[in-house]
Design an enzyme around this catalytic site. Structure first.
Site, PDB file in Angstrom:
ATOM      1  N   ASP A 476       0.846  -1.190   0.000  1.00  0.00           N
ATOM      2  CA  ASP A 476       0.000   0.000   0.000  1.00  0.00           C
ATOM      3  C   ASP A 476       0.882   1.240   0.000  1.00  0.00           C
ATOM      4  O   ASP A 476       2.095   1.176   0.187  1.00  0.00           O
ATOM      5  CB  ASP A 476      -0.974  -0.002   1.162  1.00  0.00           C
ATOM      6  CG  ASP A 476      -0.299   0.216   2.508  1.00  0.00           C
ATOM      7  OD1 ASP A 476       0.938   0.326   2.535  1.00  0.00           O
ATOM      8  OD2 ASP A 476      -1.011   0.272   3.520  1.00  0.00           O
ATOM      9  N   ASN A 484      -4.110  12.828   0.619  1.00  0.00           N
ATOM     10  CA  ASN A 484      -5.508  13.253   0.412  1.00  0.00           C
ATOM     11  C   ASN A 484      -5.824  14.499   1.217  1.00  0.00           C
ATOM     12  O   ASN A 484      -6.515  15.416   0.741  1.00  0.00           O
ATOM     13  CB  ASN A 484      -6.457  12.123   0.817  1.00  0.00           C
ATOM     14  CG  ASN A 484      -6.626  11.076  -0.287  1.00  0.00           C
ATOM     15  OD1 ASN A 484      -6.450  11.384  -1.457  1.00  0.00           O
ATOM     16  ND2 ASN A 484      -6.948   9.850   0.092  1.00  0.00           N
ATOM     17  N   HIS A 489      -8.728  14.843  -2.727  1.00  0.00           N
ATOM     18  CA  HIS A 489      -8.992  13.486  -3.236  1.00  0.00           C
ATOM     19  C   HIS A 489      -8.762  13.367  -4.735  1.00  0.00           C
ATOM     20  O   HIS A 489      -8.427  12.265  -5.220  1.00  0.00           O
ATOM     21  CB  HIS A 489     -10.428  13.089  -2.893  1.00  0.00           C
ATOM     22  CG  HIS A 489     -10.612  12.770  -1.439  1.00  0.00           C
ATOM     23  ND1 HIS A 489     -10.251  11.574  -0.867  1.00  0.00           N
ATOM     24  CD2 HIS A 489     -11.108  13.523  -0.412  1.00  0.00           C
ATOM     25  CE1 HIS A 489     -10.520  11.567   0.425  1.00  0.00           C
ATOM     26  NE2 HIS A 489     -11.034  12.765   0.733  1.00  0.00           N
ATOM     27  N   ASP A 493      -6.548  10.500  -6.261  1.00  0.00           N
ATOM     28  CA  ASP A 493      -6.950   9.525  -7.299  1.00  0.00           C
ATOM     29  C   ASP A 493      -5.890   9.437  -8.397  1.00  0.00           C
ATOM     30  O   ASP A 493      -5.581   8.345  -8.907  1.00  0.00           O
ATOM     31  CB  ASP A 493      -8.288   9.934  -7.898  1.00  0.00           C
ATOM     32  CG  ASP A 493      -9.446   9.723  -6.929  1.00  0.00           C
ATOM     33  OD1 ASP A 493      -9.252   9.003  -5.926  1.00  0.00           O
ATOM     34  OD2 ASP A 493     -10.550  10.273  -7.178  1.00  0.00           O
ATOM     35  N   GLU A 519      -5.868   2.232  -0.761  1.00  0.00           N
ATOM     36  CA  GLU A 519      -4.557   2.389  -1.379  1.00  0.00           C
ATOM     37  C   GLU A 519      -3.779   1.086  -1.382  1.00  0.00           C
ATOM     38  O   GLU A 519      -2.562   1.077  -1.618  1.00  0.00           O
ATOM     39  CB  GLU A 519      -3.771   3.480  -0.629  1.00  0.00           C
ATOM     40  CG  GLU A 519      -3.377   3.124   0.791  1.00  0.00           C
ATOM     41  CD  GLU A 519      -4.421   3.462   1.816  1.00  0.00           C
ATOM     42  OE1 GLU A 519      -4.068   3.590   2.995  1.00  0.00           O
ATOM     43  OE2 GLU A 519      -5.621   3.594   1.441  1.00  0.00           O
TER      44      GLU A 519
END
Length: 596
Positions: A476, A484, A489, A493, A519
């Site tokens: 991750d 974030n 966000h 992304d 993630e």
């Protein structure tokens, strides 16, 4: 109309008057040696009436005819006893004939087919024989001459008068088919021509011209059929009867008694009937067959047009082509002369033309049935799809093979079939897309968690776990929550997409990477031991660390690696990899650890 007249009290009165008038005329005009007329029209009048009026009214007309017959015979000098006997015989002949015909056909006598004419001929013959026998039992002159005279007289009356009256009754009662002006002029012309011929024949006694009326009757039959022939014969009967009464005509070339001349005249009339009426019946039957055939062809054309089906034929002798009207419409051509065989084949689409030509050539050569679908091109350039099938058609004159078949416009079916195929393909594509969507992460385009788990289970089922030749990498993004929180966000992304792309670049073609959630990502490494898995994981870590993009922060990842053990399930392997991942995080992140 005559059925209504049968229920009226005037009907029997009209019959009685007509019966009496013709009876007196016949007795006075052509009376023979035995007191017998040359022809007895009343028998034909009564028979036609009995065949026309309803059954419930028959007895009233019979009574009227009996009264009229008795009065006529009595006034002609036959005496009371003979008048009663002759009246009985006269009534018997018509009733016997009517009974025979009603039992056979319900009273409806058809003269347009040989069977109906034969039935009428023999029914009247039997009735005349019965009547002659009854009269012979009563008459004091019951010799062969009397019986023959009576028989021929009443038989001729029925043969000549009944068909004429039935035809008149039918025309008068048929409002749907009135006599046309042309037919009326034809009948008038026939009457005039017959009067001239009969007058020239019976108005002199020097030349035997009896063949002339027969020629005119044949012409009348050819021009106006049964009705014209009967009318012409009636004119000949009238002129001949008058000539017999006046003592003139070619019949008087016979040097014999009046009885012999009358008998000769009777058989002359019978020969006219036998010659003309069967021919008229055959001609009427031919016309009826032609009308029926035309009607069937019309109905066939309508059925073909409604079903968009046509029939065709290739002549086995000269290979000439026949097309039904629907085929012309199918090709967008005006009805007329069909094209030659090679021209008909040339109307097919150029891509289908050679195939159709070979099919037809083989069918003409060996006679085997065939079927094909092809395209035809109309003169306006539109293309129609047709389905044709045929089979051999042997010539009736030799063994040459022709073809007969059907052709059907299937354009709508082909188009519907294509629409269905397009819909099926679209459904397949939609199903495939749905399956992809169901197993793909929408953001990164990688496999989603469901697909990862399914693939891991399938791969484990086909892997020799005794050699631990399958490994799983779970990683991750380090401090992704901070990304974030700081950048938003949307940027987060984009970072996920960049990490997915960089990780994919570091994998082999046999490896599968997917987004496990948030993630977290999972990599399945088939046929890979722990050492190789560490090398691949390190390559993925390095690529992600070195990746960058405008307005995106650089990130690192922590990775946990687990190699499959004997009998180990997919969830167990993922759990061990997850434990190794947290060891890497606890060791400072941006590193990898191998599960124990």
């Amino acid at each position: 109309m005559f059925a209504r007249l049968g229920d009226s009290p005037l009907g029997p009165l009209f019959l009685g008057i007509a019966y009496f008038a013709f009876a007196m005329l016949s007795l006075l005009a052509t009376r023979g040696a035995h007191g017998i007329a040359a022809i007895w029209p009343p028998s034909g009048i009564l028979l036609a009436t009995l065949l026309t009026v309803p059954r419930r009214a028959v007895w009233r007309f019979v009574v009227a005819a009996i009264v009229a017959s008795f009065v006529a015979n009595f006034l002609a000098g036959s005496g009371l006893r003979l008048s009663i006997g002759f009246t009985a015989a006269n009534g018997l002949e018509s009733m016997v004939a009517a009974l025979l015909l009603r039992r056979r056909s319900g009273g409806r006598v058809s003269f347009i087919n040989p069977t109906g004419l034969s039935a009428f001929f023999f029914a009247s013959l039997i009735a005349a024989l019965v009547s002659a026998g009854a009269a012979a039992c009563i008459s004091p002159e019951s010799g062969r001459g009397f019986i023959l005279s009576w028989f021929s007289t009443v038989w001729l009356g029925m043969l000549l008068v009944t068909p004429l009256l039935l035809a008149i009754f039918e025309i008068s009662g048929s409002a749907r088919q009135p006599v046309s002006k042309r037919d009326a002029l034809n009948l008038i012309g026939i009457v005039v021509l017959t009067m001239l011929a009969a007058g020239a024949t019976f108005g002199q006694n020097h030349y035997p011209m009896l063949f002339v009326p027969m020629m005119v009757i044949v012409i009348a039959v050819l021009r106006s059929g049964m009705l014209g022939g009967i009318i012409s014969m009636i004119v000949v009967v009238i002129f001949g009867s008058i000539a017999l009464g006046w003592g003139t005509g070619p019949i008087f070339l016979i040097r014999s008694a009046q009885e012999t001349r009358i008998l000769f005249f009777q058989f002359y009339l019978l020969s006219l009937f036998v010659s003309a009426l069967p021919m008229a019946t055959l001609l009427a039957a031919r016309d009826r067959l032609r009308i029926n055939l035309l009607e069937r062809i019309r109905l066939l054309d309508q059925a073909e047009a409604a079903a968009q089906i046509g029939h065709w034929r290739i002549n086995p002798v000269n290979q000439a082509v026949f097309w039904s009207p629907e085929i012309f419409r199918m090709h967008g051509l005006a009805e007329g002369q069909p094209p030659a065989l090679d021209q008909a084949i040339a109307l097919y689409h150029e891509d289908d033309r050679e195939r159709v030509s070979q099919i037809v050539a083989h069918a003409l050569a060996d006679g085997h049935p065939f079927a094909f679908e092809a395209r035809i091109v109309r003169p306006d350039g539109t293309v129609r799809h047709v389905a044709s099938r045929g089979e051999r058609d042997y010539s009736s004159r030799d063994d040459a093979i022709g073809l007969f078949g059907l052709i059907r416009d299937v354009t709508e079916q082909i188009e519907a079939r294509q629409v269905l195929q397009d819909a099926r393909d679209a459904a397949d594509r939609s199903a495939e897309a749905a399956m992809v969507l169901a197993s793909t992460d929408a953001l990164t385009g990688l496999a989603n968690r469901r697909r990862i788990v399914e693939c891991l289970d399938v791969t484990l089922a086909g892997t020799d776990t005794a050699k631990a030749m399958l490994s799983v990498v779970l990683f991750d993004i380090d401090h992704f929550k901070a990304v974030n929180d700081r950048y938003g966000h949307d940027v987060g992304d984009e970072v996920l997409k960049r990490v997915a792309s960089s990780a994919t670049e570091g994998l082999r073609s046999t490896d599968l990477i997917g987004r496990y959630g948030g993630e977290e990502f999972v990599i399945i490494l088939p046929e890979t031991d722990a050492d190789m898995a560490l090398q691949i994981a390190e390559r993925v870590r390095a690529r992600i660390e070195s990746s960058s993009a405008d307005r995106q922060p650089k990130v690192t990842v922590s990775l946990g690696i687990a190699s499959a053990k004997v009998g180990e399930a997919g969830q167990v392997i993922l759990k061990r990899a997850d434990v190794a991942l947290y060891e890497a995080k606890n060791a400072g992140r941006n590193r990898l650890r191998l599960a124990s």
